[in-house]
Design a protein around this motif. Structure first.
Motif, PDB file in Angstrom:
ATOM      1  N   LYS A   9       3.695   1.170  -7.550  1.00  0.00           N
ATOM      2  CA  LYS A   9       3.822  -0.125  -6.881  1.00  0.00           C
ATOM      3  C   LYS A   9       5.172  -0.792  -7.107  1.00  0.00           C
ATOM      4  O   LYS A   9       5.369  -1.932  -6.711  1.00  0.00           O
ATOM      5  CB  LYS A   9       2.691  -1.050  -7.352  1.00  0.00           C
ATOM      6  CG  LYS A   9       1.303  -0.508  -7.030  1.00  0.00           C
ATOM      7  CD  LYS A   9       0.220  -1.448  -7.479  1.00  0.00           C
ATOM      8  CE  LYS A   9      -1.163  -0.893  -7.127  1.00  0.00           C
ATOM      9  NZ  LYS A   9      -2.254  -1.804  -7.535  1.00  0.00           N
TER      10      LYS A   9
ATOM     11  N   SER B  93       0.840  -1.189   0.000  1.00  0.00           N
ATOM     12  CA  SER B  93       0.000   0.000   0.000  1.00  0.00           C
ATOM     13  C   SER B  93       0.877   1.241   0.000  1.00  0.00           C
ATOM     14  O   SER B  93       2.048   1.182   0.417  1.00  0.00           O
ATOM     15  CB  SER B  93      -0.906   0.003   1.237  1.00  0.00           C
ATOM     16  OG  SER B  93      -1.792   1.097   1.232  1.00  0.00           O
TER      17      SER B  93
ATOM     18  N   THR C 120      -5.930  -0.643   5.640  1.00  0.00           N
ATOM     19  CA  THR C 120      -6.167   0.774   5.426  1.00  0.00           C
ATOM     20  C   THR C 120      -4.898   1.553   5.741  1.00  0.00           C
ATOM     21  O   THR C 120      -4.344   1.404   6.828  1.00  0.00           O
ATOM     22  CB  THR C 120      -7.305   1.294   6.315  1.00  0.00           C
ATOM     23  OG1 THR C 120      -8.502   0.550   6.049  1.00  0.00           O
ATOM     24  CG2 THR C 120      -7.573   2.769   6.032  1.00  0.00           C
ATOM     25  N   ILE C 121      -4.461   2.353   4.784  1.00  0.00           N
ATOM     26  CA  ILE C 121      -3.282   3.192   4.994  1.00  0.00           C
ATOM     27  C   ILE C 121      -3.743   4.609   5.300  1.00  0.00           C
ATOM     28  O   ILE C 121      -4.723   5.087   4.729  1.00  0.00           O
ATOM     29  CB  ILE C 121      -2.340   3.144   3.774  1.00  0.00           C
ATOM     30  CG1 ILE C 121      -0.982   3.737   4.132  1.00  0.00           C
ATOM     31  CG2 ILE C 121      -2.958   3.837   2.563  1.00  0.00           C
ATOM     32  CD1 ILE C 121       0.089   3.470   3.072  1.00  0.00           C
TER      33      ILE C 121
ATOM     34  N   THR D 263      -4.565   7.079  -2.103  1.00  0.00           N
ATOM     35  CA  THR D 263      -4.130   5.803  -1.535  1.00  0.00           C
ATOM     36  C   THR D 263      -4.146   4.715  -2.597  1.00  0.00           C
ATOM     37  O   THR D 263      -4.951   4.751  -3.534  1.00  0.00           O
ATOM     38  CB  THR D 263      -5.019   5.386  -0.360  1.00  0.00           C
ATOM     39  OG1 THR D 263      -6.380   5.291  -0.804  1.00  0.00           O
ATOM     40  CG2 THR D 263      -4.931   6.389   0.778  1.00  0.00           C
ATOM     41  N   TYR D 264      -3.268   3.764  -2.424  1.00  0.00           N
ATOM     42  CA  TYR D 264      -3.119   2.663  -3.365  1.00  0.00           C
ATOM     43  C   TYR D 264      -2.963   1.366  -2.560  1.00  0.00           C
ATOM     44  O   TYR D 264      -2.301   1.360  -1.514  1.00  0.00           O
ATOM     45  CB  TYR D 264      -1.893   2.872  -4.250  1.00  0.00           C
ATOM     46  CG  TYR D 264      -1.930   4.170  -5.009  1.00  0.00           C
ATOM     47  CD1 TYR D 264      -1.495   5.354  -4.422  1.00  0.00           C
ATOM     48  CD2 TYR D 264      -2.431   4.226  -6.305  1.00  0.00           C
ATOM     49  CE1 TYR D 264      -1.545   6.554  -5.099  1.00  0.00           C
ATOM     50  CE2 TYR D 264      -2.477   5.425  -6.997  1.00  0.00           C
ATOM     51  CZ  TYR D 264      -2.039   6.585  -6.386  1.00  0.00           C
ATOM     52  OH  TYR D 264      -2.107   7.772  -7.063  1.00  0.00           O
ATOM     53  N   TYR D 265      -3.542   0.297  -3.085  1.00  0.00           N
ATOM     54  CA  TYR D 265      -3.476  -0.997  -2.414  1.00  0.00           C
ATOM     55  C   TYR D 265      -3.225  -2.107  -3.429  1.00  0.00           C
ATOM     56  O   TYR D 265      -3.658  -2.029  -4.572  1.00  0.00           O
ATOM     57  CB  TYR D 265      -4.797  -1.302  -1.690  1.00  0.00           C
ATOM     58  CG  TYR D 265      -5.144  -0.333  -0.584  1.00  0.00           C
ATOM     59  CD1 TYR D 265      -5.967   0.761  -0.832  1.00  0.00           C
ATOM     60  CD2 TYR D 265      -4.646  -0.517   0.693  1.00  0.00           C
ATOM     61  CE1 TYR D 265      -6.287   1.649   0.172  1.00  0.00           C
ATOM     62  CE2 TYR D 265      -4.962   0.373   1.716  1.00  0.00           C
ATOM     63  CZ  TYR D 265      -5.775   1.452   1.437  1.00  0.00           C
ATOM     64  OH  TYR D 265      -6.092   2.333   2.449  1.00  0.00           O
ATOM     65  N   SER D 266      -2.574  -3.153  -2.972  1.00  0.00           N
ATOM     66  CA  SER D 266      -2.492  -4.343  -3.800  1.00  0.00           C
ATOM     67  C   SER D 266      -3.830  -5.061  -3.731  1.00  0.00           C
ATOM     68  O   SER D 266      -4.606  -4.888  -2.787  1.00  0.00           O
ATOM     69  CB  SER D 266      -1.376  -5.269  -3.282  1.00  0.00           C
ATOM     70  OG  SER D 266      -1.722  -5.797  -2.015  1.00  0.00           O
TER      71      SER D 266
ATOM     72  N   LEU E 278      -0.486   1.639   8.859  1.00  0.00           N
ATOM     73  CA  LEU E 278      -1.138   0.585   8.087  1.00  0.00           C
ATOM     74  C   LEU E 278      -1.978  -0.231   9.055  1.00  0.00           C
ATOM     75  O   LEU E 278      -1.441  -0.998   9.862  1.00  0.00           O
ATOM     76  CB  LEU E 278      -0.120  -0.301   7.378  1.00  0.00           C
ATOM     77  CG  LEU E 278      -0.724  -1.350   6.437  1.00  0.00           C
ATOM     78  CD1 LEU E 278      -1.366  -0.648   5.225  1.00  0.00           C
ATOM     79  CD2 LEU E 278       0.330  -2.336   5.970  1.00  0.00           C
TER      80      LEU E 278
ATOM     81  N   GLN F 222      -6.604  -5.170  -0.538  1.00  0.00           N
ATOM     82  CA  GLN F 222      -7.714  -4.240  -0.752  1.00  0.00           C
ATOM     83  C   GLN F 222      -8.935  -4.672   0.051  1.00  0.00           C
ATOM     84  O   GLN F 222      -9.332  -5.836   0.012  1.00  0.00           O
ATOM     85  CB  GLN F 222      -8.059  -4.186  -2.245  1.00  0.00           C
ATOM     86  CG  GLN F 222      -9.206  -3.271  -2.581  1.00  0.00           C
ATOM     87  CD  GLN F 222      -8.799  -1.814  -2.601  1.00  0.00           C
ATOM     88  OE1 GLN F 222      -7.810  -1.450  -3.210  1.00  0.00           O
ATOM     89  NE2 GLN F 222      -9.570  -0.972  -1.939  1.00  0.00           N
TER      90      GLN F 222
END
Length: 123
Positions: free
Chosen positions: A105, A45, A65-66, A54-57, A77, A61
């Protein structure tokens, strides 16, 4: 920039843990990668400064939560509904400059890395 991570430990499947990472100064991107035994380091993340994106794998997902506190240069995190496959050493990473979304990423775009913190999830 120095990164200091904390918060790893042992949790049961379905449980929660929260990781923290404090940077010695402001950076544009702060994120988390992880590396399980025998596997390559993978993106988890990331969060940008402004705008706060925000970005998540895909694998985290909806469970992780970041978040970020700009005043203290700290990224968090929150890891919920943990699974045994989340077991890994988690690394905090940061980058000072902006980068295009498609590169977010990739570990090679991050300039700074913290020491790893071990997360173990038992079944």
């Amino acid at each position: 920039v120095q990164l200091q991570a904390s918060g790893g430990g042992l949790a049961q499947a379905g449980g929660s843990l929260r990781l923290s990472c404090t940077a010695s100064r402001r950076t544009y991107i702060m994120g988390w990668f992880r590396q399980a035994p025998g596997k390559e380091r993978e993106f988890v993340s990331a969060v940008t400064a402004t705008p706060r994106l925000t970005y998540y794998s895909d694998s985290v997902q909806g469970r992780f939560t970041i978040s970020r506190d700009s005043a203290s240069n700290t990224v968090y995190l929150q890891m919920n509904r943990l699974k045994p496959e989340d077991t890994a050493v988690y690394y905090c990473a940061a980058r000072s400059e902006r980068v295009i979304t498609s590169m977010m990423k990739r570990a090679e775009v991050y300039d700074y890395w913290g020491q790893g913190t071990l997360v173990t999830v038992s079944s």
